[in-house]
Write a protein that holds these residues in place. Structure first.
Motif, PDB file in Angstrom:
ATOM      1  N   PHE A  84       0.741  -1.360   0.045  1.00  0.00           N
ATOM      2  CA  PHE A  84      -0.005   0.004  -0.003  1.00  0.00           C
ATOM      3  C   PHE A  84       0.846   1.428   0.069  1.00  0.00           C
ATOM      4  CE2 PHE A  84      -2.195   3.274   2.284  1.00  0.00           C
ATOM      5  CZ  PHE A  84      -3.294   3.471   1.811  1.00  0.00           C
ATOM      6  N   LEU A  85       1.950   1.289   0.688  1.00  0.00           N
ATOM      7  CA  LEU A  85       2.786   2.350   0.683  1.00  0.00           C
ATOM      8  C   LEU A  85       3.562   2.642  -0.504  1.00  0.00           C
ATOM      9  CD1 LEU A  85       4.413   1.980   4.176  1.00  0.00           C
ATOM     10  CD2 LEU A  85       2.588   3.463   3.827  1.00  0.00           C
ATOM     11  N   ASN A  86       3.846   1.409  -1.140  1.00  0.00           N
ATOM     12  CA  ASN A  86       4.606   1.600  -2.331  1.00  0.00           C
ATOM     13  C   ASN A  86       3.540   2.328  -3.517  1.00  0.00           C
ATOM     14  OD1 ASN A  86       6.978   1.107  -3.845  1.00  0.00           O
ATOM     15  ND2 ASN A  86       5.677  -0.371  -5.030  1.00  0.00           N
ATOM     16  N   GLY A  87       2.249   1.803  -3.216  1.00  0.00           N
ATOM     17  CA  GLY A  87       1.182   2.464  -4.063  1.00  0.00           C
ATOM     18  C   GLY A  87       0.986   3.898  -3.912  1.00  0.00           C
ATOM     19  N   ILE A  88       1.438   4.530  -2.709  1.00  0.00           N
ATOM     20  CA  ILE A  88       1.498   5.832  -2.325  1.00  0.00           C
ATOM     21  C   ILE A  88       2.688   6.438  -3.111  1.00  0.00           C
ATOM     22  CG2 ILE A  88       1.725   7.791  -0.826  1.00  0.00           C
ATOM     23  CD1 ILE A  88      -0.229   6.264   1.267  1.00  0.00           C
ATOM     24  N   ARG A  89       3.831   5.665  -2.800  1.00  0.00           N
ATOM     25  CA  ARG A  89       4.926   6.143  -3.346  1.00  0.00           C
ATOM     26  C   ARG A  89       4.795   6.411  -5.038  1.00  0.00           C
ATOM     27  NH1 ARG A  89      10.414   2.408  -3.775  1.00  0.00           N
ATOM     28  NH2 ARG A  89      12.158   3.861  -4.271  1.00  0.00           N
ATOM     29  N   GLU A  90       4.237   5.416  -5.852  1.00  0.00           N
ATOM     30  CA  GLU A  90       3.837   5.733  -7.155  1.00  0.00           C
ATOM     31  C   GLU A  90       3.172   6.853  -7.454  1.00  0.00           C
ATOM     32  OE1 GLU A  90       2.362   2.025  -8.365  1.00  0.00           O
ATOM     33  OE2 GLU A  90       4.486   0.892  -8.120  1.00  0.00           O
ATOM     34  N   ILE A  91       2.077   7.023  -6.499  1.00  0.00           N
ATOM     35  CA  ILE A  91       1.358   8.182  -6.959  1.00  0.00           C
ATOM     36  C   ILE A  91       2.072   9.419  -6.856  1.00  0.00           C
ATOM     37  CG2 ILE A  91      -0.882   9.594  -5.854  1.00  0.00           C
ATOM     38  CD1 ILE A  91      -2.071   6.914  -5.341  1.00  0.00           C
ATOM     39  N   LEU A  92       2.792   9.676  -5.611  1.00  0.00           N
ATOM     40  CA  LEU A  92       3.363  10.891  -5.561  1.00  0.00           C
ATOM     41  C   LEU A  92       4.774  11.161  -6.308  1.00  0.00           C
ATOM     42  CD1 LEU A  92       3.954  10.800  -1.536  1.00  0.00           C
ATOM     43  CD2 LEU A  92       2.214  12.276  -3.007  1.00  0.00           C
ATOM     44  N   GLN A  93       5.283   9.822  -6.986  1.00  0.00           N
ATOM     45  CA  GLN A  93       6.207  10.093  -8.003  1.00  0.00           C
ATOM     46  C   GLN A  93       5.665  10.575  -9.254  1.00  0.00           C
ATOM     47  OE1 GLN A  93       7.928   6.243  -7.878  1.00  0.00           O
ATOM     48  NE2 GLN A  93       9.892   6.706  -6.655  1.00  0.00           N
ATOM     49  N   LYS A 133       8.781  15.355  -2.633  1.00  0.00           N
ATOM     50  CA  LYS A 133       9.888  14.689  -2.591  1.00  0.00           C
ATOM     51  C   LYS A 133      10.567  14.395  -1.207  1.00  0.00           C
ATOM     52  CE  LYS A 133      11.545  16.372  -7.079  1.00  0.00           C
ATOM     53  NZ  LYS A 133      12.658  17.366  -7.915  1.00  0.00           N
ATOM     54  N   GLU A 134      10.430  15.260  -0.235  1.00  0.00           N
ATOM     55  CA  GLU A 134      10.816  15.232   1.111  1.00  0.00           C
ATOM     56  C   GLU A 134      10.175  14.341   1.830  1.00  0.00           C
ATOM     57  OE1 GLU A 134      10.793  18.088   5.072  1.00  0.00           O
ATOM     58  OE2 GLU A 134      10.764  19.085   2.958  1.00  0.00           O
ATOM     59  N   SER A 135       8.750  13.945   1.520  1.00  0.00           N
ATOM     60  CA  SER A 135       7.878  13.003   2.054  1.00  0.00           C
ATOM     61  C   SER A 135       8.360  11.719   1.859  1.00  0.00           C
ATOM     62  CB  SER A 135       6.523  13.422   2.035  1.00  0.00           C
ATOM     63  OG  SER A 135       5.901  12.935   0.752  1.00  0.00           O
ATOM     64  N   LEU A 136       8.805  11.595   0.648  1.00  0.00           N
ATOM     65  CA  LEU A 136       9.213  10.175   0.133  1.00  0.00           C
ATOM     66  C   LEU A 136      10.563   9.737   0.585  1.00  0.00           C
ATOM     67  CD1 LEU A 136       7.988  10.411  -3.852  1.00  0.00           C
ATOM     68  CD2 LEU A 136       7.149   8.973  -1.718  1.00  0.00           C
ATOM     69  N   ALA A 137      11.395  10.847   1.067  1.00  0.00           N
ATOM     70  CA  ALA A 137      12.647  10.600   1.438  1.00  0.00           C
ATOM     71  C   ALA A 137      12.653  10.483   3.116  1.00  0.00           C
ATOM     72  CB  ALA A 137      13.577  11.709   1.260  1.00  0.00           C
ATOM     73  N   ASP A 138      11.416  10.448   3.693  1.00  0.00           N
ATOM     74  CA  ASP A 138      11.295  10.155   4.977  1.00  0.00           C
ATOM     75  C   ASP A 138      12.064   8.606   5.561  1.00  0.00           C
ATOM     76  OD1 ASP A 138      10.186   9.121   7.621  1.00  0.00           O
ATOM     77  OD2 ASP A 138       9.162  11.095   7.651  1.00  0.00           O
ATOM     78  N   GLU A 139      12.842   8.734   6.391  1.00  0.00           N
ATOM     79  CA  GLU A 139      13.641   7.420   6.864  1.00  0.00           C
ATOM     80  C   GLU A 139      12.870   6.199   7.371  1.00  0.00           C
ATOM     81  OE1 GLU A 139      14.992   8.941  11.196  1.00  0.00           O
ATOM     82  OE2 GLU A 139      16.562   8.958   9.479  1.00  0.00           O
ATOM     83  N   ARG A 140      11.655   6.888   7.874  1.00  0.00           N
ATOM     84  CA  ARG A 140      10.762   5.758   8.437  1.00  0.00           C
ATOM     85  C   ARG A 140      10.069   4.679   7.412  1.00  0.00           C
ATOM     86  NH1 ARG A 140       7.055   9.603  11.580  1.00  0.00           N
ATOM     87  NH2 ARG A 140       7.378  10.892   9.531  1.00  0.00           N
ATOM     88  N   LEU A 141      10.357   5.107   5.965  1.00  0.00           N
ATOM     89  CA  LEU A 141       9.419   4.404   5.014  1.00  0.00           C
ATOM     90  C   LEU A 141      10.414   3.409   4.464  1.00  0.00           C
ATOM     91  CD1 LEU A 141       8.165   7.281   2.935  1.00  0.00           C
ATOM     92  CD2 LEU A 141       6.761   5.914   4.231  1.00  0.00           C
TER      93      LEU A 141
END
Length: 265
Positions: free
Chosen positions: A201-210, A225-233
């Motif tokens: 699911f998170l990867n789905g959000i990643r694809e949407i944001l990209q 870009k900053e949200s996708l680079a969050d170290e918790r992901l």
């Protein structure tokens, strides 16, 4: 069903200036939505009108604690809905927020609406993370359907990529980008309780944001870009040498502090 005073007599009371009337109307709405046949019959216009009433219910609410409680109560309305009524309900929420964000919320009231967005987003992610009551293959199918529905909602509304500022104003976009990882973590999608399905699911959000980064308005791109680079992901990778450098800096700093003897008299 058409949203009017005959079918939903409590609608006008949601925006009452009297707190007791608003509270009673909210309780009536919760009962109204808990009937699956009723909530499934709501039209997009019904959901829009209901969320407009709830918007003004929060608009009229004073003092921090009552505002915080009301935000939680509004987000929790999702819990009484059948699965197939959740996405239309959330569309009504994002539609109203987008319409009201720029001109309908003054500076003094913005904080409570920022909280409402956080609570609704967080509750949506919990819904996608939770295991439906059905067991076995049926339960898995229902869980998959929840995540697909929420990703499509995110693609159409908070992470909308065309840059339609009438639909999603810049400030609302930035706020969602600021909080989505926090709320995903709170929902259990990140960390020890997370599952493979959560990672997908998170990867789905990643694809949407990209996809959004290449199309959206300029102020939003760096925040996405900053949200996708969050170290918790789950896809975050610490750069080589960073950890060693951090330890070295810490040791050097400790050494410097230990060797400092103060100023000479």
């Amino acid at each position: 069903m058409a949203a009017d005073e005959k079918s939903m007599p409590f609608l006008k009371n949601l925006a009452s200036s009297d707190r007791k009337i608003r509270t009673s109307a909210l309780g009536t709405l919760r009962t109204f939505l808990s009937a699956s046949t009723t909530s499934r019959a709501l039209t997009p216009l019904d959901n829009l009108k209901l969320w407009k009433g709830l918007f003004y219910s929060l608009y009229m609410c004073d003092r921090p604690v009552p505002q915080q409680n009301l935000c939680a109560d509004l987000a929790a309305l999702l819990d009484v809905l059948p699965d197939d009524a959740v996405a239309p309900w959330l569309v009504g929420f994002w539609d109203v927020m987008g319409r009201e964000w720029t001109t309908g919320i003054d500076v003094l009231r913005m904080e409570k609406f920022l909280l409402l967005v956080r609570r609704v987003l967080g509750r949506s992610l919990v819904w996608a993370h939770e295991v439906p009551k059905a067991k076995g293959a049926k339960g898995k199918k229902a869980a998959d359907a929840r995540r697909v529905a929420l990703l499509e909602l995110f693609r159409e509304w908070p992470f909308e990529s065309t840059g339609d500022l009438k639909k999603m104003p810049v400030g609302l976009r930035l706020h969602v980008l600021d909080i989505w990882v926090d709320e995903a973590e709170k929902a259990g999608m990140i960390g020890e309780d997370s599952t493979e399905a959560d990672a997908e699911f998170l990867n789905g959000i990643r694809e949407i944001l990209q996809a959004m980064i290449g199309k959206t308005v300029t102020p939003v791109k760096p925040r996405a870009k900053e949200s996708l680079a969050d170290e918790r992901l789950p896809w975050y990778e610490k750069k080589e040498g960073t950890e060693a450098e951090d330890e070295e800096m810490t040791e050097d700093g400790d050494s410097d502090r230990d060797s400092f003897g103060g100023f000479d008299d």
